[in-house]
Every structure is written in C-alpha cells, then in structure tokens.
Design a protein around this motif. Structure first.
Motif, PDB file in Angstrom:
ATOM      1  N   GLY A 349       0.813  -1.213   0.000  1.00  0.00           N
ATOM      2  CA  GLY A 349       0.000   0.000   0.000  1.00  0.00           C
ATOM      3  C   GLY A 349       0.844   1.259   0.000  1.00  0.00           C
ATOM      4  N   ILE A 350       1.953   1.240   0.769  1.00  0.00           N
ATOM      5  CA  ILE A 350       2.865   2.388   0.785  1.00  0.00           C
ATOM      6  C   ILE A 350       3.577   2.514  -0.554  1.00  0.00           C
ATOM      7  N   GLU A 351       4.015   1.373  -1.101  1.00  0.00           N
ATOM      8  CA  GLU A 351       4.711   1.392  -2.391  1.00  0.00           C
ATOM      9  C   GLU A 351       3.812   1.929  -3.497  1.00  0.00           C
ATOM     10  N   ALA A 356      -0.078   6.025   3.705  1.00  0.00           N
ATOM     11  CA  ALA A 356       0.936   6.994   4.120  1.00  0.00           C
ATOM     12  C   ALA A 356       2.174   6.279   4.646  1.00  0.00           C
ATOM     13  N   PRO A 357       3.343   6.667   4.192  1.00  0.00           N
ATOM     14  CA  PRO A 357       4.573   6.147   4.783  1.00  0.00           C
ATOM     15  C   PRO A 357       4.834   6.826   6.130  1.00  0.00           C
ATOM     16  N   TYR A 358       5.859   6.386   6.798  1.00  0.00           N
ATOM     17  CA  TYR A 358       6.137   6.920   8.133  1.00  0.00           C
ATOM     18  C   TYR A 358       7.622   7.198   8.280  1.00  0.00           C
ATOM     19  N   LYS A 359       7.915   8.096   9.194  1.00  0.00           N
ATOM     20  CA  LYS A 359       9.285   8.227   9.664  1.00  0.00           C
ATOM     21  C   LYS A 359       9.261   7.934  11.162  1.00  0.00           C
ATOM     22  N   VAL A 360      10.358   7.472  11.664  1.00  0.00           N
ATOM     23  CA  VAL A 360      10.444   7.041  13.057  1.00  0.00           C
ATOM     24  C   VAL A 360      11.447   7.919  13.795  1.00  0.00           C
ATOM     25  N   VAL A 361      11.049   8.408  14.956  1.00  0.00           N
ATOM     26  CA  VAL A 361      11.981   9.099  15.842  1.00  0.00           C
ATOM     27  C   VAL A 361      12.169   8.212  17.065  1.00  0.00           C
ATOM     28  N   ARG A 362      13.350   7.619  17.165  1.00  0.00           N
ATOM     29  CA  ARG A 362      13.672   6.749  18.304  1.00  0.00           C
ATOM     30  C   ARG A 362      14.296   7.601  19.399  1.00  0.00           C
ATOM     31  N   ILE A 363      13.705   7.562  20.583  1.00  0.00           N
ATOM     32  CA  ILE A 363      14.191   8.375  21.698  1.00  0.00           C
ATOM     33  C   ILE A 363      14.579   7.450  22.846  1.00  0.00           C
ATOM     34  N   ASP A 364      15.857   7.444  23.178  1.00  0.00           N
ATOM     35  CA  ASP A 364      16.375   6.626  24.269  1.00  0.00           C
ATOM     36  C   ASP A 364      16.698   7.512  25.467  1.00  0.00           C
ATOM     37  N   THR A 365      16.501   6.957  26.659  1.00  0.00           N
ATOM     38  CA  THR A 365      16.843   7.700  27.879  1.00  0.00           C
ATOM     39  C   THR A 365      17.907   6.962  28.676  1.00  0.00           C
ATOM     40  N   ILE A 519       0.199   0.851  14.297  1.00  0.00           N
ATOM     41  CA  ILE A 519       0.813   1.574  13.188  1.00  0.00           C
ATOM     42  C   ILE A 519      -0.254   1.964  12.159  1.00  0.00           C
ATOM     43  N   GLY A 520      -1.244   1.102  12.002  1.00  0.00           N
ATOM     44  CA  GLY A 520      -2.310   1.365  11.040  1.00  0.00           C
ATOM     45  C   GLY A 520      -3.148   2.585  11.355  1.00  0.00           C
ATOM     46  N   ARG A 521      -3.067   3.103  12.591  1.00  0.00           N
ATOM     47  CA  ARG A 521      -3.846   4.302  12.927  1.00  0.00           C
ATOM     48  C   ARG A 521      -3.374   5.518  12.135  1.00  0.00           C
ATOM     49  N   GLY A 522      -2.150   5.469  11.580  1.00  0.00           N
ATOM     50  CA  GLY A 522      -1.635   6.649  10.894  1.00  0.00           C
ATOM     51  C   GLY A 522      -1.574   6.529   9.388  1.00  0.00           C
ATOM     52  N   THR A 523      -2.032   5.416   8.817  1.00  0.00           N
ATOM     53  CA  THR A 523      -1.726   5.135   7.408  1.00  0.00           C
ATOM     54  C   THR A 523      -2.673   5.790   6.403  1.00  0.00           C
ATOM     55  N   ARG A 524      -3.733   6.440   6.880  1.00  0.00           N
ATOM     56  CA  ARG A 524      -4.630   7.102   5.923  1.00  0.00           C
ATOM     57  C   ARG A 524      -3.933   8.317   5.302  1.00  0.00           C
ATOM     58  N   ILE A 525      -4.210   8.550   4.032  1.00  0.00           N
ATOM     59  CA  ILE A 525      -3.684   9.719   3.323  1.00  0.00           C
ATOM     60  C   ILE A 525      -4.816  10.711   3.101  1.00  0.00           C
ATOM     61  N   ARG A 526      -4.540  11.995   3.372  1.00  0.00           N
ATOM     62  CA  ARG A 526      -5.484  13.079   3.079  1.00  0.00           C
ATOM     63  C   ARG A 526      -4.679  14.229   2.472  1.00  0.00           C
ATOM     64  N   GLU A 527      -4.341  14.095   1.201  1.00  0.00           N
ATOM     65  CA  GLU A 527      -3.479  15.103   0.579  1.00  0.00           C
ATOM     66  C   GLU A 527      -4.103  16.491   0.609  1.00  0.00           C
ATOM     67  N   SER A 528      -5.406  16.572   0.436  1.00  0.00           N
ATOM     68  CA  SER A 528      -6.074  17.881   0.446  1.00  0.00           C
ATOM     69  C   SER A 528      -5.983  18.547   1.806  1.00  0.00           C
ATOM     70  N   ASP A 529      -5.763  17.746   2.849  1.00  0.00           N
ATOM     71  CA  ASP A 529      -5.618  18.278   4.207  1.00  0.00           C
ATOM     72  C   ASP A 529      -4.166  18.217   4.690  1.00  0.00           C
ATOM     73  N   ASN A 530      -3.234  18.082   3.747  1.00  0.00           N
ATOM     74  CA  ASN A 530      -1.803  18.072   4.060  1.00  0.00           C
ATOM     75  C   ASN A 530      -1.407  16.909   4.957  1.00  0.00           C
ATOM     76  N   LYS A 531      -2.070  15.764   4.764  1.00  0.00           N
ATOM     77  CA  LYS A 531      -1.694  14.543   5.498  1.00  0.00           C
ATOM     78  C   LYS A 531      -1.157  13.541   4.475  1.00  0.00           C
ATOM     79  N   THR A 532       0.164  13.477   4.352  1.00  0.00           N
ATOM     80  CA  THR A 532       0.774  12.570   3.377  1.00  0.00           C
ATOM     81  C   THR A 532       1.688  11.541   4.031  1.00  0.00           C
ATOM     82  N   PHE A 533       2.046  11.761   5.291  1.00  0.00           N
ATOM     83  CA  PHE A 533       2.847  10.782   6.015  1.00  0.00           C
ATOM     84  C   PHE A 533       2.591  10.971   7.494  1.00  0.00           C
ATOM     85  N   PHE A 534       3.108  10.065   8.297  1.00  0.00           N
ATOM     86  CA  PHE A 534       2.967  10.218   9.746  1.00  0.00           C
ATOM     87  C   PHE A 534       4.288   9.891  10.426  1.00  0.00           C
TER      88      PHE A 534
END
Length: 799
Positions: A349-351, A356-365, A519-534
C-alpha cells in the motif's frame, strides 16, 4: 504503410494506428472494455524531513476488461524500433499486480501472447488480425478458474455498484472483490481477506455484498464487530448505498427479524447469566452471509466464547476481514477460514502510494537499560520498593517514575511545536492509569494551547465518558480539537483516524498483531488536508519490529486445533482494553475497574493503584535523553537504521563512481529538476539532508559534501562566484539585470526554479516586462534557454 514509415512513428502513433484498431476489430468495445494508459497506483510518497513528494505511478498501456472492474488482459506497447516482445517483462509485472492471466506485447507488427492459462505453449506470436475476442478470452478465463456452471458464471458476472460520484474500486479492491466472488461461485464457505489498515476493507465488503445480493446468491447478511463505532461507521458509511429500510443495528439484544442486513456486536448477541443468548432468536439458517470485521480479535480463538455465534450460523458463508491475521500457537484465523484468497499488505500500500509512509523518531533515555533502587528505598507512598533492576517493560506497570512521564510529554510537545501544534496525535500508554498521568503531564506542557482550547489534550479510554464523547471530534476531519489523545487499548484497532499524523509509543508491545494495528492508525492519506505521512515517536524500542520478517510477511499457520478446546472468554490480548460498550452487560452498565484497566500483558491494576503493593510511584529521579535518531523509509520499503549520511553515501556511490562522473552527469542534464526527482526516487532524501546539514545548500552540494567529502558551498556563495565572473558582460544591461534577478531566485529557492519559465511571471521579474519581452532581450527563446544553461554551468564550475 511501409516498414520504414512505421519505424518513424512514435509509440502513441503505433498504438492509435495499429494496436487499438487490432483490438477493436477483435470485438472489444472502446468505451467499456478498453482502458488505455490506465494509471492504477498513485505513486509512492517519499518523505523528506517534514516534506514529502510523490514518485511515479504505475500505468499499463492497455488494460482490457470483460466487464467493468473485471480485468482479464494487459497489453504493453512499444514503438517500432523495438522488438515485438520488448514490453513483455513489464507487462508480466503489471499482470501479476492486477492478477490477470492474459498478457500481450506489441510494436505494431504483431503481438506476443503470454497465456498463463495454457498447460502447453505459454508464449507465442500472433498477427494483428489474430487478436482474441472478449468471449474467447473469457471462456479460457472461466476454465482457468474452474467456473463452468451457469449459476457460477451468473455470480461472477454481476456488475459492481456504481454511484453518481463515479467512485470505483482501486485495483487491489477489485482483486479482493473478484477473488472473493470467484471463491463463493465455487461454493467456498469460509473466506479470509487480509487488507492493510486504511485500504477500505468495509467498502470491499459492501461491493461483495452488493454483487451477491444482485445475483441472488445471498439474501440476509450479518455484519459482526466488537465495537459500536465499527457498526455505525459501516452502516452509515460504506453500506449506506443499501436502502436504509433493509438495514438494522441490533441493540440491547432486541431481535427484529424483518430486515435483510444486520449489524451486531458479538456482545450484543451473546447473553449473560441472567439472559439467554440473543442469537438463538434467529434460526441457524437465517443468514446466508456473515461478515466478521477485525476477525483477528474476539472470535479468532477456537476456544473463544464468541466463536459459538459463528458455529451456530455455520451454514452461512463466512468472510473474515482483517489487516492482521492472528497466527499463534493458541489462536489461528487460517485454521478457520483457510488461506487468504487475497492479501494486500502495508508495504504494498505504501509502495503504491495509497497508504501513508512513516518516519520514526527513536528516543532513548539514560534509564532504558535499567534502574535499581537503593537499599531500603521507599516510594512516594512509603511502600518499600522491591530490590531488583527495572527496565522498559516495568516502567508504568510496576514502577512509575514521574520524571520519565514528564520527559515523554515534553518531547512530544517539542515535536509538535517544531512541526504542527494541531497535528492529531495518539499516545499509546500501558494502561488507563498511565494514560491519565500522561494527560496531566501534557496539559502542563501545553498551557498556552489549553488557554485557547480546553479539550486540546484528552484521555480517551473505556472508563471515561467525557473522553469517549470526544472520540467523534478527535476523528472528525473538520474538528481541530482534541489534538492529543492519550489511550491504552481503545484506539488500537477499528477506529478510522484519518488525520492522525503522530503516533507515540510509550508502551512495550509484545504482540506483532497489536503493533501492526497501532501503526495502522496513521496510514490514511489526506493530501487535500496536508496529510501525506505520519511520524512514530518511539520511547520503548518497539520499532525494532519493523526489521522482523513477520511485520509485513505472509501469515503462516502455526496453530493446530484439537478436540480438547473448551469455550473460554476472549483473552485480554484479543479484545484489548474493554470499553463499556464491549461488556456482556446488555444494559451497558459500567464494568468494574479491573475489567477496564487491562495492561498489554493481561495483568490488571486498580485505578487506585497507590494502594497496590505491586506498583511503586517514585520521583526525584534524573531522567534524560541519551539519543534521538530519525529514521526514514527507503524507496524499497526498508527502515533506514544507519545514519542518513552513510545511507546517502552508499546510494550515491551505487550510481556514481567518482565526483567527476557525478559532476559530468549533473552538468549534462538540461533539466536538473528531473535529475533531482530521479535521485530522490533512488533514495536520496534531499530535504532530510537539508535539515541536518543546511537548508541553504543546493542538492549538488549536498551530494558532493556527503558522498565525496567536498567542502560545503551555500547557494549564496556559488552565486557570488558567478557575479565575480565576467560572464554577464556579454549581454545587454537589461539582460544582465534579468540574469542577476534570476540568480537571486536561485539563492532563495534553488536551481529547479530558474529552469522553469514560470519564473518570468513572478515578482520581481514580471516588473521588467512580459515573458515574451524578457525572452526577446536575449534574441530568441532558444538563446534565452542557452543563457540559462550557461548560467548553470557557471554556478557549478569547480572552484
């Protein structure tokens, strides 16, 4: 037309003069059966920093349909300078995606025919006059699919539903619908569809139900789910094209047998100690079709108490819908439904650009690898803390550290402040107690927003009526608030969160099924609303699961049913956090705290957990960030876990052996924008590099610096070198002024903008004259283009 003339024609001419007439002469209808240059994907979204761009979409030169939405053939065309079969490899790739058995390639002289239905000669040449008719291919198709009775053919030839909006199923939905209908036409009774979250499972189910009812294959339908919101979403959304008078949501276990399509919770059909099971009011043969939404959940286990509903209506066709089939040693979808008739994965689906594709921010403490109390240490409530090493699996379960909660809230707030304060965000917590504490910490971090929007942060959990009442606002595209929702299990699955841009993982997730659902909670795309990735902010190292082959692999059945299984209630892992809507109480009475506070491991904690000796609350602990790493999806769909610079260097070196070769290719390119796009599709994330290295850098300098260790030159420094050159002096004073202004635009926006003549229509160039007048200052259009090319050569000449 002779051969020489034909070889001078373009591919478009070959299609219009030779290939299309050959297809039409074979009896194919140009209006309803022939689709030329049909784009069937949207093109992958490539994330770069906080921006994104789309890659190229896939399209076939021809797709032939026996009936609308029932494709059976692919044709790839080439100009006559190519061999007849030159397009076959690409055509076969597209045929696999579209799941069609007949594949053709042509250059206008003849066709190469690849017939997947043949048991003897698979690929051979045919003349233009021998192109097969629709009926001849359809007969071969039916035989290939083992569909040869009139009744079965009637079922699969039923048309799709078409409304006035012109909406038609995407290609993968066509695949899922057609494969399901074909299975039913052959009297298959148990069918599993695996489709990634956000790909329209219920719309697919509607199209299946519509075609089956039109074919009189089914009359009465039961749609089963385990959350009320799934029922109302389906009835009022994808199924709304059915007449409302024939649809009914079963409530309070009240049964009315006058409808044709029913929507019900498992809990609404199963009784309790004081009531009999409501489903017994129907006869076992009442329903012809049962659709089980999110079938990995309540009824996935053979031992589940909810399985009795499916067993009771066993004579009906059962369709299971899920994004994440459950396959463990205890639970199996495939043991019940069999192998999926169709699978459409998150990766695909992403391909394709539908998800929507995703980027990951890994935060370690500093405490992620362990924290140990000092001898005799007590918590805030004077409970002596058990002496052992606590780690990420313990935090917010058995050990609550206030400073850690505050740090997570602070980092989430910092990210939203840096990107978008109104980006819808879900924070997944260990349990309801953790969600409540996280909400409080976020409120204190976002006082400025709370002064304007009192529902900026909410807790949406099963025990909180206010939070549940805010759920509709949270998922509403038009409603700006709530922005941040803290939850435990309630939002893990089923809820259509189209505008969620940030998913925060502050819970250790053991189940791959649950991880994929979240992860699936973020995969919808709404280009008209500026939602292309999460973006995924991961505080618990859950995103290691992206490297697990089972994350997006084919499900494998590992469960073997036995005769000793006895019905038991669904496990917490199956049903998640139990919403009062999900309780077996027909009056929707509030369940006990123990049934509401469900942790990922299945352990229950009282909401007044300061009295629970298994939990320790502490503060005044130093908690700090030790590493924050941004990771992106590569064009191949892999998460880039190495540094962005190392990844870029590797990708550049695959294409260019030296800086000289790269510089030559760069200067040779007359359209830098096309080259930049091509490099982006090959994995060079220019915008992400700009965020790390400098936004005032040219793509050329980013590559030279990262891949070839060259000194950095900003666009301003490059422009200064050009101005110091005597290059401008050969032009008129007005032309020199024009080039100087164009160079200023290069400094501001980069090389792509100066190659586009649209630059002549914007300020300040449009104050000099019209585009035609500006071009004339250089003599002609070609001379203007030459001047721009010379300008680029000067910009990129070696120091």
């Amino acid at each position: 037309m002779n051969q020489i003339d034909k070889r001078k024609l373009s591919e478009a001419d070959i299609r219009s003069k030779f290939i299309t007439p050959a297809i039409e002469n074979a009896g194919w209808d140009i209006m309803t059966q022939i689709r030329e240059e049909e784009h069937f994907t949207d093109g992958r979204i490539i994330v770069q920093g906080n921006m994104s761009t789309r890659g190229a979409s896939k399209f076939a030169d021809y797709i032939l349909y026996y009936k609308p939405n029932i494709p059976i053939a692919i044709i790839e065309a080439k100009d006559n300078k190519h061999a007849i079969g030159a397009g076959m490899q690409q055509a076969l790739e597209y045929a696999d995606i579209r799941q069609v058995p007949f594949v053709f390639s042509s250059n206008g002289d003849a066709f190469i025919f690849h017939d997947k239905t043949s048991n003897s000669i698979r690929e051979y040449e045919i003349s233009l006059d021998e192109f097969p008719s629709p009926d001849s291919l359809w007969k071969k198709y039916l035989k290939y699919k083992n569909i040869e009775t009139k009744d079965a053919q009637k079922v699969i030839e039923q048309p799709f539903f078409n409304d006035d909006s012109g909406m038609s199923p995407r290609y993968y939905q066509q695949n899922a619908i057609n494969r399901t209908i074909e299975a039913m036409a052959k009297d298959q009774k148990r069918i599993l569809l695996v489709m990634a979250t956000g790909t329209g499972k219920t719309y697919t189910a509607f199209q299946i139900a519509h075609r089956l009812k039109k074919a009189n294959k089914v009359n009465r339908i039961l749609f089963l789910a385990d959350r009320n919101i799934l029922l109302s979403q389906t009835k009022n959304g994808d199924f709304s094209s059915f007449d409302d008078s024939i649809m009914h949501i079963i409530k309070n276990k009240q049964i009315d047998k006058s409808y044709e399509i029913y929507f019900a919770l498992y809990q609404g059909l199963v009784g309790n100690e004081d009531q009999e099971d409501a489903y017994l009011n129907f006869s076992p043969s009442f329903f012809d079709l049962v659709i089980i939404d999110e079938c990995h959940r309540g009824s996935a286990s053979e031992a589940s108490a909810w399985r009795v509903i499916l067993d009771y209506f066993s004579s009906a066709i059962h369709i299971g819908l899920t994004a994440t089939p459950k396959e463990t040693i205890d639970v199996s979808n495939m043991s019940y439904f069999g192998e999926p008739v169709y699978t459409y994965s998150l990766k695909q689906g992403i391909e394709d650009g539908f998800l929507a594709p995703y980027k990951v921010v890994r935060i370690d403490t500093n405490i992620d690898n362990g924290w140990r109390p000092t001898q005799g240490m007590v918590d805030k409530y004077d409970n002596q803390i058990t002496d052992r090493i606590y780690n990420l699996k313990d935090y917010d379960r058995s050990l609550i550290i206030d400073e850690r909660t505050q740090l997570v809230a602070q980092k989430v707030t910092e990210y939203l402040t840096r990107t978008d304060r109104f980006a819808k965000t879900i924070i997944f917590c260990v349990d309801i107690d953790h969600a409540a504490r996280m909400r409080q910490a976020l409120i204190n971090c976002n006082i400025d927003m709370l002064s304007q929007h009192n529902n900026y942060v909410v807790k949406i959990t099963g025990d909180d009526d206010f939070g549940k009442n805010q759920l509709d606002n949270f998922i509403d595209i038009e409603e700006p608030c709530p922005v941040i929702a803290t939850t435990s299990k309630l939002l893990t699955t089923g809820v259509d969160t189209k505008m969620v841009k940030v998913i925060v993982l502050d819970v250790p997730i053991g189940s791959m099924t649950e991880f994929k659902q979240i992860i699936g909670r973020g995969t919808r795309i709404r280009e008209s609303d500026n939602k292309t990735f999460f973006t995924i902010l991961d505080f618990r190292r859950n995103t290691d699961k992206f490297a697990d082959p089972s994350f997006d692999g084919t499900p494998v059945q590992v469960y073997i049913p036995t005769n000793n299984d006895s019905p038991v209630p669904p496990s917490n892992d199956e049903s998640g956090e139990i919403d009062p809507e999900l309780s077996n109480n027909s009056n929707n009475q509030k369940p006990s705290n123990d049934s509401l506070n469900v942790s990922d491991s299945g352990s229950n904690y009282s909401s007044s957990s300061m009295d629970d000796p298994k939990r320790f609350y502490i503060n005044n602990i130093e908690v700090s960030v030790t590493r924050e790493q941004v990771q992106y999806l590569s064009p191949s769909g892999k998460l880039i876990i190495e540094s962005l610079k190392d990844y870029t260097r590797k990708n550049v070196n695959k294409n260019f052996d030296s800086i000289e070769i790269f510089r030559h290719q760069w200067n040779l390119s007359k359209n830098k924008k096309e080259l930049i796009t091509k490099l982006t599709e090959q994995g060079i994330l220019f915008e992400a590099l700009k965020e790390q290295i400098g936004r005032d850098l040219d793509p050329f300098d980013l590559i030279c610096h990262v891949a070839f260790d060259q000194p950095i030159l900003t666009r301003k420094e490059r422009a200064k070198k050009v101005l110091e050159d005597s290059y401008f002096h050969k032009y008129s004073e007005k032309a020199q002024n024009i080039l100087s202004l164009i160079l200023d635009k290069y400094i501001e926006e980069g090389v792509e903008v100066i190659e586009d003549r649209e630059i002549l229509t914007i300020n300040p160039l449009n104050t000099i004259g019209s585009p035609v007048e500006i071009v004339r200052e250089f003599g002609s259009a070609s001379e203007y283009d030459h001047a721009i090319q010379q300008l680029e050569m000067r910009i990129y000449q070696p120091a």
